[in-house]
Scaffold this motif. Sequence first.
Motif, PDB file in Angstrom:
ATOM      1  N   TYR A 141       0.634  27.009  -3.725  1.00 23.59           N
ATOM      2  CA  TYR A 141       0.565  27.998  -2.656  1.00 23.59           C
ATOM      3  C   TYR A 141       0.487  29.410  -3.235  1.00 23.59           C
ATOM      4  N   GLN A 191       0.642  30.761   1.722  1.00 21.94           N
ATOM      5  CA  GLN A 191      -0.778  30.601   1.999  1.00 21.94           C
ATOM      6  C   GLN A 191      -1.330  29.441   1.176  1.00 21.94           C
ATOM      7  N   LEU A 192      -2.238  28.692   1.797  1.00 18.79           N
ATOM      8  CA  LEU A 192      -2.901  27.613   1.074  1.00 18.79           C
ATOM      9  C   LEU A 192      -3.804  28.194   0.001  1.00 18.79           C
ATOM     10  N   THR A 196      -7.224  22.057   2.631  1.00 18.77           N
ATOM     11  CA  THR A 196      -6.185  21.033   2.798  1.00 18.77           C
ATOM     12  C   THR A 196      -6.388  20.261   4.086  1.00 18.77           C
ATOM     13  N   ASN A 200      -3.772  18.211  12.805  1.00 21.91           N
ATOM     14  CA  ASN A 200      -3.437  19.392  13.592  1.00 21.91           C
ATOM     15  C   ASN A 200      -3.152  18.957  15.031  1.00 21.91           C
ATOM     16  N   VAL A 221       0.493  29.314   6.413  1.00 24.90           N
ATOM     17  CA  VAL A 221       1.208  28.154   6.941  1.00 24.90           C
ATOM     18  C   VAL A 221       2.697  28.298   6.667  1.00 24.90           C
ATOM     19  N   VAL A 223       5.773  25.884   5.376  1.00 29.90           N
ATOM     20  CA  VAL A 223       5.970  24.599   4.705  1.00 29.90           C
ATOM     21  C   VAL A 223       7.451  24.247   4.714  1.00 29.90           C
ATOM     22  N   GLU A 228       5.458  20.357   2.362  1.00 29.14           N
ATOM     23  CA  GLU A 228       4.403  19.921   3.277  1.00 29.14           C
ATOM     24  C   GLU A 228       4.132  20.979   4.348  1.00 29.14           C
ATOM     25  N   PRO A 229       2.869  21.293   4.637  1.00 29.42           N
ATOM     26  CA  PRO A 229       2.551  22.231   5.725  1.00 29.42           C
ATOM     27  C   PRO A 229       3.013  21.678   7.068  1.00 29.42           C
ATOM     28  N   ARG A 230       3.730  22.525   7.827  1.00 27.18           N
ATOM     29  CA  ARG A 230       4.279  22.088   9.110  1.00 27.18           C
ATOM     30  C   ARG A 230       3.812  22.928  10.295  1.00 27.18           C
ATOM     31  N   ARG A 232       0.632  25.900  11.409  1.00 30.90           N
ATOM     32  CA  ARG A 232      -0.497  26.779  11.104  1.00 30.90           C
ATOM     33  C   ARG A 232      -0.288  28.070  11.874  1.00 30.90           C
TER      34      ARG A 232
END
Length: 379
Positions: A141, A191-192, A196, A200, A221, A223, A228-230, A232
């Motif tokens: 990230y 940020q990503l 990825t 969604n 995002v 995380v 893990e992205p949770r 957006r």
Amino acid sequence: MSVEPPSSDRPTGPPSGPLSGPAQPPSGPPSQPPSGGGTPEPGGPGPRRPWWRSAPRIAAITAVVVAAVVLAVVLSRGDGDGGTGQSGEVFLQAADKPGPDPFTDSTANDSSAPPATPSPPTGSTSSNELRGVDGGAPGLYGGTRNTSACDVEKQVDYLRSAPDKNKAFASVARVDAADVPAYLRSLTPVQLRLDTRVTNHGYVDGAATSYQAVLQAGTAVLVDERGEPRVRCACGNPLTQPVAQQGTLRRTGDSWPSYRSSDVVVVTPSQTIINVFVIYDAAGDEWVARHRGDDGDKDRRTHRPAKPTPSVSASTPTTPTTAETSTPETGTSEPTTSEPPTTEPETPDTSTPPPPPEEDTTTTSQSAPTEAAPSSPEL
């Protein structure tokens, strides 16, 4: 005169016995055919007509059969596959666009992190496989030092003012509606740095819907403690692990010049809880240690990791399992990392002298690969 004997095949009269006597028609009128039995054939009453030969009955049966077939076709199609991955469609979402059916207005503060170039995957991959990246890998990230990628309090306020959306959000996040604010504050804004793949979730008619999406590198995002992205931030949508698609994937939505399907990754959960994330600040060209759940106020410079580009391995998204059944649309995939995590970051790369850290950040609990540093230049 001689008399010829009678022919052997013609009787000469009634036989003798009690049954003999003059033939007379039966007394009384002939019996009537049953009602609805049809017109008798000449020479006697005809057989009863079968019920299925009636025109009205044939029409009724035909209508029933046609209706049953149509109903079966409609039920087999369903109302959309959501996140079950049956449609083979993936929606591409640019970092700065809200996308369809947003939960809230954008809470993203910045969506400008430059993309990273992932390392080649280990082993071969099929058309439905993605490249898995451990959620605790340093450099996965990015972000700007002392700046939060998302306004978490604004996200809390948006959902608090819309109870129905808050409830739908909670169902995807698998928390009670009253616990959504605490849940959001426990996440880390970043940020990503890689395109990825995720599941969604949009908001339609009071409920959460789901679709497979690829988020562009640079997307802001939130995380969780496993990386893990949770959420957006550009739309406030909750995110979960991607699910398997069947057949050839059909890509819709946005596009960007750097997009390559072979570079898309899925973040797999770290095997250890991450207390400090090692992120890359492209604006300052420095590495930053960000504490879990912090909005950037406690950011400190840290050493450049020995492996600044996250390593990847083949990872196939799975169909939804009972472990993630808060809504019919969610699903999970098991971690598929190829490298064991550690509880300390990499030692710095001695080929490039790092800037001195402002405070000791060498005792973080972020997972990190343990392979030797690659020869690629610093990102």
